[in-house]
Write an enzyme that holds these catalytic residues in place. Structure first.
Site, short mmCIF file in Angstrom:
data_model
loop_
_atom_site.label_atom_id
_atom_site.label_comp_id
_atom_site.label_asym_id
_atom_site.label_seq_id
_atom_site.Cartn_x
_atom_site.Cartn_y
_atom_site.Cartn_z
N ASN A 106 3.41 8.27 -1.66
CA ASN A 106 3.28 6.86 -1.25
C ASN A 106 2.23 6.19 -2.13
OD1 ASN A 106 3.46 4.53 0.59
ND2 ASN A 106 1.42 5.15 1.28
N HIS A 108 -0.58 3.01 -2.31
CA HIS A 108 -1.36 2.21 -1.36
C HIS A 108 -2.33 1.32 -2.14
CE1 HIS A 108 -3.12 1.23 2.48
NE2 HIS A 108 -4.30 1.39 1.93
N SER A 135 -3.99 3.75 -5.00
CA SER A 135 -3.93 5.21 -4.88
C SER A 135 -2.50 5.64 -4.67
CB SER A 135 -4.73 5.67 -3.65
OG SER A 135 -6.01 5.11 -3.62
N ASP A 144 -1.82 7.05 5.68
CA ASP A 144 -2.49 7.02 4.37
C ASP A 144 -3.61 8.05 4.26
OD1 ASP A 144 -0.83 4.84 3.61
OD2 ASP A 144 -2.16 3.45 4.62
C1 GAR Z 1 2.34 -2.40 -3.09
O1 GAR Z 1 1.13 -3.03 -3.40
C2 GAR Z 1 2.07 -1.15 -2.26
O2 GAR Z 1 0.89 -0.50 -2.62
C3 GAR Z 1 1.96 -1.73 -0.89
O3 GAR Z 1 3.01 -2.67 -0.82
C4 GAR Z 1 3.15 -3.26 -2.13
C5 GAR Z 1 4.63 -3.26 -2.47
O4 GAR Z 1 4.87 -4.07 -3.58
N1 GAR Z 1 2.07 -0.72 0.12
C6 GAR Z 1 1.35 -0.71 1.23
O5 GAR Z 1 0.56 -1.59 1.54
C7 GAR Z 1 1.58 0.50 2.10
N2 GAR Z 1 0.55 0.61 3.10
P1 GAR Z 1 6.33 -4.17 -4.22
O6 GAR Z 1 7.32 -4.35 -3.04
O7 GAR Z 1 6.28 -5.38 -5.09
O8 GAR Z 1 6.57 -2.90 -4.97
#
Ligand code: GAR
Length: 197
Positions: A106, A108, A135, A144
């Site tokens: 995953n 984050h 991360s 997480d």
């Molecule tokens: C990313 O920044 C990822 O790290 C975050 O969602 C975004 C997705 O962006 N994930 C979280 O917050 C998980 N807890 P994207 O849809 O443009 O790839």
């Protein structure tokens, strides 16, 4: 070829980075399917690259556990070498995590273990942090909490909004996920060993 299923919930820009990387003959991994927990914008990237998609919505199941079982059942026919949660905004139930462990990672938008959860960028700004980042970690049964594989720092600017900071983090994330998936595919990263930490 090393095969990857990507799970998304939103815009899918990290998915797109992987899809674009995989168009290069030198890149050692290919996205074979994209799954989501809802109809979302990011599925259009998969369609553009002619990658099959599936949507497994929690509301169609009587419990989280049944949803998790259905999600794993939708992933398994692809027999992926790796599952990448790229902006997939759901916590998988424990049996689903153990079915995929340790080949479920995953990303984050914070330097874990700081600011876990769904509002990491907002929490970072509220805390007055001056350095944050992204991360990539092996998913375990917590939120997480799994061992970190790679992380990259991003400075917080005094005038940052949640959107501006998140966008700068995502620029780093897209590079980091492409590099990390390649390193896992090339056996430069050992997920079994990392998951024992
Ligand atoms: C990313 O920044 C990822 O790290 C975050 O969602 C975004 C997705 O962006 N994930 C979280 O917050 C998980 N807890 P994207 O849809 O443009 O790839």
């Amino acid at each position: 070829m090393f095969s990857v299923v990507v799970l998304i919930s939103g815009s899918g820009s990290n998915l797109r980075a992987l899809l674009e990387a995989a168009t290069s003959a030198d890149y050692p991994a290919r996205v074979v399917a994209v799954g989501a927990d809802r109809e979302c914008e990011g599925l259009a990237h998969a369609e553009e690259f002619s990658i099959p998609t599936f949507v497994v919505e929690p509301s169609a199941y009587a419990s989280r556990e049944e949803w998790g079982t259905a999600l794993v059942a939708a992933i398994q026919p692809w027999q992926p070498d790796l599952v990448v949660s790229a902006g997939f905004m759901r916590i998988l139930p424990a049996p689903a995590v153990s079915a995929l462990h340790p080949r479920l990672i995953n990303m984050h938008p914070a330097l874990l273990p700081l600011y876990p959860g769904a509002h990491a960028v907002r929490d970072t700004l509220a805390d007055g942090a001056t350095i944050t980042g992204t991360s990539i970690h092996v998913v375990d049964e917590g939120v997480d909490t799994g061992p970190v594989i790679r992380a990259r720092e991003v400075p917080v600017r005094a005038d940052d909004s949640e959107a501006s900071l998140h966008e700068r983090i995502k620029i780093e994330e897209r590079q980091l996920i492409v590099e990390t998936v390649a390193d896992i595919a090339r056996d430069h990263i050992d997920l079994e060993e990392i998951s024992r930490r």
